[in-house]
Design a protein around this motif. Structure first.
Motif, PDB file in Angstrom:
ATOM      1  N   ARG A  30       0.772  -1.336   0.026  1.00 32.87           N
ATOM      2  CA  ARG A  30      -0.020  -0.036  -0.059  1.00 32.87           C
ATOM      3  C   ARG A  30       0.752   1.355   0.104  1.00 32.87           C
ATOM      4  NH1 ARG A  30      -5.605  -0.704   1.637  1.00 32.87           N
ATOM      5  NH2 ARG A  30      -6.086  -2.701   1.842  1.00 32.87           N
ATOM      6  N   HIS A  31       2.125   1.232   0.594  1.00 29.13           N
ATOM      7  CA  HIS A  31       3.065   2.301   0.467  1.00 29.13           C
ATOM      8  C   HIS A  31       4.038   2.399  -0.686  1.00 29.13           C
ATOM      9  CE1 HIS A  31       1.262   2.443   4.558  1.00 29.13           C
ATOM     10  NE2 HIS A  31       1.697   3.731   4.144  1.00 29.13           N
ATOM     11  N   GLY A  32       4.022   1.131  -1.652  1.00 28.99           N
ATOM     12  CA  GLY A  32       4.702   1.295  -3.106  1.00 28.99           C
ATOM     13  C   GLY A  32       5.761   0.660  -2.895  1.00 28.99           C
ATOM     14  N   PHE A  33       5.713  -0.451  -1.957  1.00 29.03           N
ATOM     15  CA  PHE A  33       6.987  -1.339  -1.688  1.00 29.03           C
ATOM     16  C   PHE A  33       6.531  -2.884  -2.055  1.00 29.03           C
ATOM     17  CE2 PHE A  33       7.799   2.360   1.305  1.00 29.03           C
ATOM     18  CZ  PHE A  33       9.054   2.810   0.622  1.00 29.03           C
ATOM     19  N   ASP A  34       5.768  -2.991  -2.978  1.00 29.54           N
ATOM     20  CA  ASP A  34       5.417  -4.392  -3.272  1.00 29.54           C
ATOM     21  C   ASP A  34       6.411  -5.384  -3.777  1.00 29.54           C
ATOM     22  OD1 ASP A  34       5.689  -3.261  -5.666  1.00 29.54           O
ATOM     23  OD2 ASP A  34       3.671  -3.797  -6.403  1.00 29.54           O
ATOM     24  N   GLN A  35       7.761  -4.865  -4.228  1.00 31.10           N
ATOM     25  CA  GLN A  35       8.822  -5.617  -4.713  1.00 31.10           C
ATOM     26  C   GLN A  35       9.746  -6.090  -3.327  1.00 31.10           C
ATOM     27  OE1 GLN A  35       8.422  -2.243  -4.520  1.00 31.10           O
ATOM     28  NE2 GLN A  35      10.018  -1.390  -6.013  1.00 31.10           N
ATOM     29  N   ILE A  36       9.448  -5.785  -2.292  1.00 30.80           N
ATOM     30  CA  ILE A  36      10.054  -6.255  -1.070  1.00 30.80           C
ATOM     31  C   ILE A  36       9.486  -7.700  -0.722  1.00 30.80           C
ATOM     32  CG2 ILE A  36      10.633  -5.974   1.364  1.00 30.80           C
ATOM     33  CD1 ILE A  36      10.513  -3.049   0.875  1.00 30.80           C
ATOM     34  N   ASP A  37      10.798  -8.338  -0.663  1.00 26.68           N
ATOM     35  CA  ASP A  37      10.145 -10.019  -0.203  1.00 26.68           C
ATOM     36  C   ASP A  37       9.948 -10.002   1.233  1.00 26.68           C
ATOM     37  OD1 ASP A  37      10.550 -11.149  -2.505  1.00 26.68           O
ATOM     38  OD2 ASP A  37      12.767 -11.414  -2.277  1.00 26.68           O
ATOM     39  N   VAL A  38       8.761 -10.571   1.461  1.00 29.74           N
ATOM     40  CA  VAL A  38       8.546 -10.856   3.018  1.00 29.74           C
ATOM     41  C   VAL A  38       7.901 -12.295   3.333  1.00 29.74           C
ATOM     42  CG1 VAL A  38       6.855 -10.082   4.956  1.00 29.74           C
ATOM     43  CG2 VAL A  38       7.420  -8.366   3.032  1.00 29.74           C
ATOM     44  N   GLY A  39       8.530 -12.804   4.124  1.00 33.56           N
ATOM     45  CA  GLY A  39       8.260 -14.333   4.312  1.00 33.56           C
ATOM     46  C   GLY A  39       8.696 -14.999   5.778  1.00 33.56           C
ATOM     47  N   THR A  40       8.257 -16.023   5.989  1.00 30.04           N
ATOM     48  CA  THR A  40       8.415 -16.640   7.090  1.00 30.04           C
ATOM     49  C   THR A  40       9.852 -17.183   7.031  1.00 30.04           C
ATOM     50  OG1 THR A  40       7.680 -18.750   6.407  1.00 30.04           O
ATOM     51  CG2 THR A  40       6.235 -17.499   7.553  1.00 30.04           C
ATOM     52  N   THR A  41      10.574 -17.712   8.297  1.00 29.05           N
ATOM     53  CA  THR A  41      11.741 -18.124   8.309  1.00 29.05           C
ATOM     54  C   THR A  41      11.852 -19.102   7.345  1.00 29.05           C
ATOM     55  OG1 THR A  41      11.665 -17.612  10.781  1.00 29.05           O
ATOM     56  CG2 THR A  41      13.610 -18.630  10.004  1.00 29.05           C
ATOM     57  N   GLU A  42      11.007 -20.217   7.319  1.00 27.08           N
ATOM     58  CA  GLU A  42      11.114 -21.373   6.319  1.00 27.08           C
ATOM     59  C   GLU A  42      11.266 -20.684   5.098  1.00 27.08           C
ATOM     60  OE1 GLU A  42       9.070 -22.567  10.023  1.00 27.08           O
ATOM     61  OE2 GLU A  42       8.985 -20.817   8.772  1.00 27.08           O
ATOM     62  N   ALA A  43      10.395 -19.772   4.515  1.00 35.83           N
ATOM     63  CA  ALA A  43      10.703 -19.239   3.298  1.00 35.83           C
ATOM     64  C   ALA A  43      11.883 -18.636   2.877  1.00 35.83           C
ATOM     65  CB  ALA A  43       9.357 -18.200   2.900  1.00 35.83           C
ATOM     66  N   PHE A  44      12.753 -18.263   3.812  1.00 35.92           N
ATOM     67  CA  PHE A  44      13.887 -17.569   3.730  1.00 35.92           C
ATOM     68  C   PHE A  44      15.126 -18.384   3.887  1.00 35.92           C
ATOM     69  CE2 PHE A  44      11.874 -13.502   3.732  1.00 35.92           C
ATOM     70  CZ  PHE A  44      12.684 -12.769   2.968  1.00 35.92           C
TER      71      PHE A  44
END
Length: 890
Positions: free
Chosen positions: A767-781
């Motif tokens: 919503r603040h224009g940062f949709d390219q930042i990866d956000v995930g759980t520890t497992e996903a990273f």
């Protein structure tokens, strides 16, 4: 029994009960039990709290009668205009009516010792005692003083102790009244609010139905079903004896309580059935009633499934699903072909039910998910085949093997290496040469690869050398499609399309298949870029020197394909029977290489009973316990050069998990100016250039409370979400002397242990224009890296006066999760969390201690719960009367 109050693993015996720690926690327990009583006006005393206004500001302070606290919300900008100070008046009034009925205020204070919360007497009354005649009032003040607008909830507990005077009708008594003021400093976050509808999940069992199968031919594999005679004993978790001898039979197969060469197949068959039973029962909890399905073009039905993004239920493409009209006794099976965050598309249903829904879109349906058994079947077959191939003894190597001298038929010059940098890395070069020479003959070779040490690079080099110098058939496997795709990308640098095949199943997610590896995969791409899997025939296996597949997919080629060498990457993440899907392809004496890190995340196991039998211990972790792997590079190489992280970031995992064996060598991370900046200073003081003098690690303290929505078991924390946003905004706004040092959004990763927090952070950033930042759980990273990692720990308590045991971290304190999360960062690690909760764990306590020493511990001010703080609280409580009491006689 452990003490129910103190957060220590210690028997609650007489000695512990008399300890200072226990007395402290008991005092807090007693206080919390009395809070409701203390919050009430009584004995003729009435206490009202108001904000002391500044410059005509209006305040929205409310009193919560249920929680018995005053709540004031203020945004950071407004708090700054108050010079980071707020003052509250506490008006104490004697509402008794008789003129000879005075009350005496004998003591008042803030119950928690803090320089930021203070009591002030504007009357400058010397001493504490103040007599209040009936109708009289007395005012004291509570002050909150900060040095900046630190986002947090500041919970200020204050108390007042009174005495009555003895009269003919009433003897003197002492009592206390408490007040709690919460000041919430934060911006309003506009987040996507999910509509909390009534859950469609009913857990209701279905009555017998006439089942119409899917139009596409689908056969549920059943070579290794749960034996009917074992069913109820397994269902009850080996806790019920039905008098048939079945329980004793199962227990004999599980003896001596862990896997051995003698019980190998039977032991894992039992555990696989237990795990399958647990997963199936869990899936039945998501049976749905009275739901509507939406017709889509192509005879497809869409089903809305709340919780799908959180793997509640956990379904995958290719699973069966069964639907029926509510109250009907004819059900229809279809196949899930597409999954989104909140819906599934069902294909191949019988035309009869599709026509019914087309005619009546409001038709209410019942739905149940059917467990896909293919992976269980292949694991059963794998462990059975490992025993049949007589390979099982290699998985329990005798230390006598080490006495046999290793013959080095091959050595490698720098010119012969595909990756020349390996030549100067002793551990990597040794691993490649030893794999090439099969120095661990009779046992698997282990490449122990801590974070950022180039484990995959080492495997790829070893595969290159075997391909270059031998005619061996090579099988390369990993637990996940993502890991297999990454391996394929690396191998594609020196392989031709007729030498290597990345075998994918029809249910594979093709979104992560990049164009550069598509020619190596059994897929076709149409003119619009759409990808589709082409069935890979078993007869094609012999055409390729290298086959890359997931472990479960490799199980399809049991008894068909027999490679000379099997590589299993990320072996620490695989269940042992899952690894056996690939190991089963090896004939006795053939070569097996396991690579991974047992200090990072391991297999995901659902059954707690299986965990008691160490089913959650991977084959890599189990084998590393054998003496033959201790300090013997013919059998194991530990990679030690870390190419990823700044030394300060690596120091925590290096200390707690790797005995300080790792050596950080990334000059890029070391010289990154970002690692020397204080990002939080930029946030609170709005500097337009980066502030140097920081370090690579920052800890931002936030005092708040974890939250949950509806029936979701997953936590989130709004204050931490706000701080994540502020850190991201600050990072991308930093200005550097060189433009290449600027922080791009795709260089930032946000890690958090809870899936609900993942989606709320992702939504807020988008919503603040940062949709390219990866956000995930520890497992996903796991297996990934970013220049900047922001970790939101979520679990929190805003109350400063709870017993130690109440500050719960849950699985956030898990060693492996901590290790993975902090080692994803290259140049900057920012931890956001509640210090009162995090300090209960030694790892997070070390991070906080380090950042304090580097002056990068920022955010809300807080005190460690030291012995002095405990003593101060106990001392203050001595003036607090938890129960109305008569004073002792002289």
């Amino acid at each position: 029994m452990d003490c129910p109050l103190c957060d220590i693993n210690e028997e609650c015996d007489d000695e512990h009960s008399q300890s200072a720690l226990h007395r402290f926690n008991y005092a807090l327990h007693d206080f919390n039990q009395s809070k409701t009583h203390l919050a009430g006006n009584r004995h003729g005393i009435q206490i009202d709290v108001e904000v002391i206004p500044l410059n005509g500001f209006k305040y929205d302070m409310a009193y919560n009668r249920n929680k018995r606290n005053y709540y004031l919300q203020m945004n950071p900008e407004r708090f700054e205009k108050h010079n980071y100070q707020l003052k509250f008046s506490c008006k104490i009034k004697n509402v008794r009516t008789k003129h000879d009925d005075p009350l005496i205020l004998v003591y008042y204070d803030v119950l928690y010792p803090s320089e930021n919360f203070t009591m002030y007497d504007p009357n400058e009354n010397p001493g504490f005692k103040k007599e209040l005649l009936p109708g009289a009032a007395y005012t004291t003040e509570v002050h909150l003083n900060l040095d900046a607008s630190h986002v947090s909830n500041y919970k200020i507990p204050v108390y007042f102790t009174f005495q009555t005077k003895s009269t003919e009708k009433e003897k003197m008594k002492s009592f206390s009244i408490s007040r709690c003021i919460i000041v919430a400093i934060h911006d309003e976050l506009i987040m996507h609010q999910e509509i909390l509808e009534a859950s469609p999940f009913t857990h209701q069992k279905w009555e017998k139905c006439t089942v119409i199968p899917p139009r596409k031919n689908f056969r549920m594999p059943d070579t290794w079903p749960i034996p009917p005679k074992y069913y109820w004993t397994l269902f009850w978790g080996l806790k019920k004896d039905f008098g048939t001898g079945i329980l004793q039979e199962i227990q004999r197969k599980l003896e001596p309580g862990y896997v051995t060469p003698e019980n190998y197949a039977e032991f894992f068959h039992i555990l696989l059935w237990l795990e399958e039973m647990c997963v199936a029962v869990g899936l039945s909890c998501y049976n749905m009633e009275n739901v509507k399905l939406r017709y889509k073009a192509g005879d497809v039905l869409e089903l809305f499934v709340p919780g799908l993004a959180e793997k509640r239920p956990s379904v995958v493409k290719g699973d069966l699903i069964e639907i029926k009209a509510h109250g009907d006794h004819t059900s229809y099976q279809g196949i899930i072909q597409r999954l989104a965050d909140r819906s599934v598309d069902i294909f191949f249903l019988d035309h009869d039910i599709i026509d019914q829904i087309k005619r009546n879109p409001d038709l209410e349906m019942d739905v149940r998910f059917i467990l896909g058994r293919i992976h269980f079947e292949r694991m059963h077959a794998g462990v059975e085949q490992v025993v049949e191939n007589q390979y099982v003894n290699s998985l329990f190597p005798d230390k006598a093997l080490a006495a046999k001298p290793a013959k080095l038929a091959y050595n490698l010059t720098e010119a012969e290496l595909f990756n020349k940098q390996i030549y100067n890395n002793n551990e990597q070069r040794t691993a490649v040469i030893n794999i090439l020479n099969n120095t661990s003959k009779g046992a698997p070779y282990i490449v122990y690869g801590p974070p950022g040490t180039g484990k995959t690079v080492t495997l790829v080099e070893a595969i290159y050398q075997i391909k270059r110098l031998t005619n061996y058939k090579i099988m390369v496997c990993a637990p996940s499609n993502a890991a297999c795709n990454m391996l394929t990308e690396r191998l594609a640098e020196f392989c031709k399309t007729n030498e290597m095949r990345r075998v994918m199943s029809e249910n594979s997610d093709l979104a992560s298949v990049h164009e550069n590896i598509a020619p190596f995969c059994n897929i076709v791409i149409d003119e619009d870029g759409n990808k589709e899997v082409v069935p890979f025939r078993d007869s094609e296996l012999k055409k390729y020197k290298i086959i890359v597949s997931t472990l479960v997919r490799a199980g399809k080629y049991n008894r068909i394909h027999h490679p000379d060498v099997v590589f299993i990457d990320e072996a620490a993440q695989a269940r042992e029977p899952e690894a056996c899907c690939a190991i089963a392809l090896l004939k006795k004496g053939k070569q097996l290489i396991l690579a991974g890190d047992p200090k990072q995340l391991g297999p995901v196991i659902h059954s707690d009973l299986c965990k008691e039998y160490k089913y959650d211990v991977s084959i890599l972790e189990r084998m590393m316990e054998f003496p033959i792997y201790q300090n013997n590079t013919n059998y194991l190489s530990m990679l030690k050069l870390n190419f990823r992280s700044h030394p300060d970031i690596l120091s925590f995992s290096n200390k707690f998990f790797y005995d300080n064996h790792l050596k950080p060598v990334s000059r890029q991370a070391l010289n990154d100016p970002l690692s020397k900046m204080s990002i939080y200073e930029y946030i609170v003081h709005e500097k337009k250039v980066g502030i140097y003098g920081g370090s690579a690690v920052e800890f931002c303290a936030v005092l708040a409370k974890e939250q949950r929505e509806g029936r979701s078991p997953s936590y989130f924390n709004e204050r931490e979400i706000l701080l994540v946003l502020k850190f991201v905004q600050a990072l991308v706004s930093l200005k550097f002397d060189k433009s290449e040092h600027r922080v791009n959004p795709d260089e930032i990763g946000v890690v958090t242990p809870y899936i609900r927090q993942v989606y709320k952070i992702r939504d807020t950033l988008a919503r603040h224009g940062f949709d390219q930042i990866d956000v995930g759980t520890t497992e996903a990273f796991q297996g990934r890296e970013k220049r900047v990692i922001i970790m939101s720990t979520v679990r929190a308590q805003e109350d400063l006066l709870l017993v130690d045991k109440k500050y719960k971290l849950g699985f956030v304190k898990d060693d492996k999760r901590f290790n993975v999360a902090v080692t994803r960062a290259k140049s900057k690690l920012i931890l956001i969390g509640n210090p009162n909760v995090l300090s209960t764990d030694k790892k997070f306590r070390e991070v906080i201690r380090y950042t304090r020493s580097e002056n990068t511990c920022c955010g809300a001010p807080f005190k460690d719960r030291t012995n002095k703080v405990r003593d101060d609280i106990v001392s203050k409580m001595q003036n607090l009367k938890l129960r109305d009491s008569k004073p002792p006689s002289n």
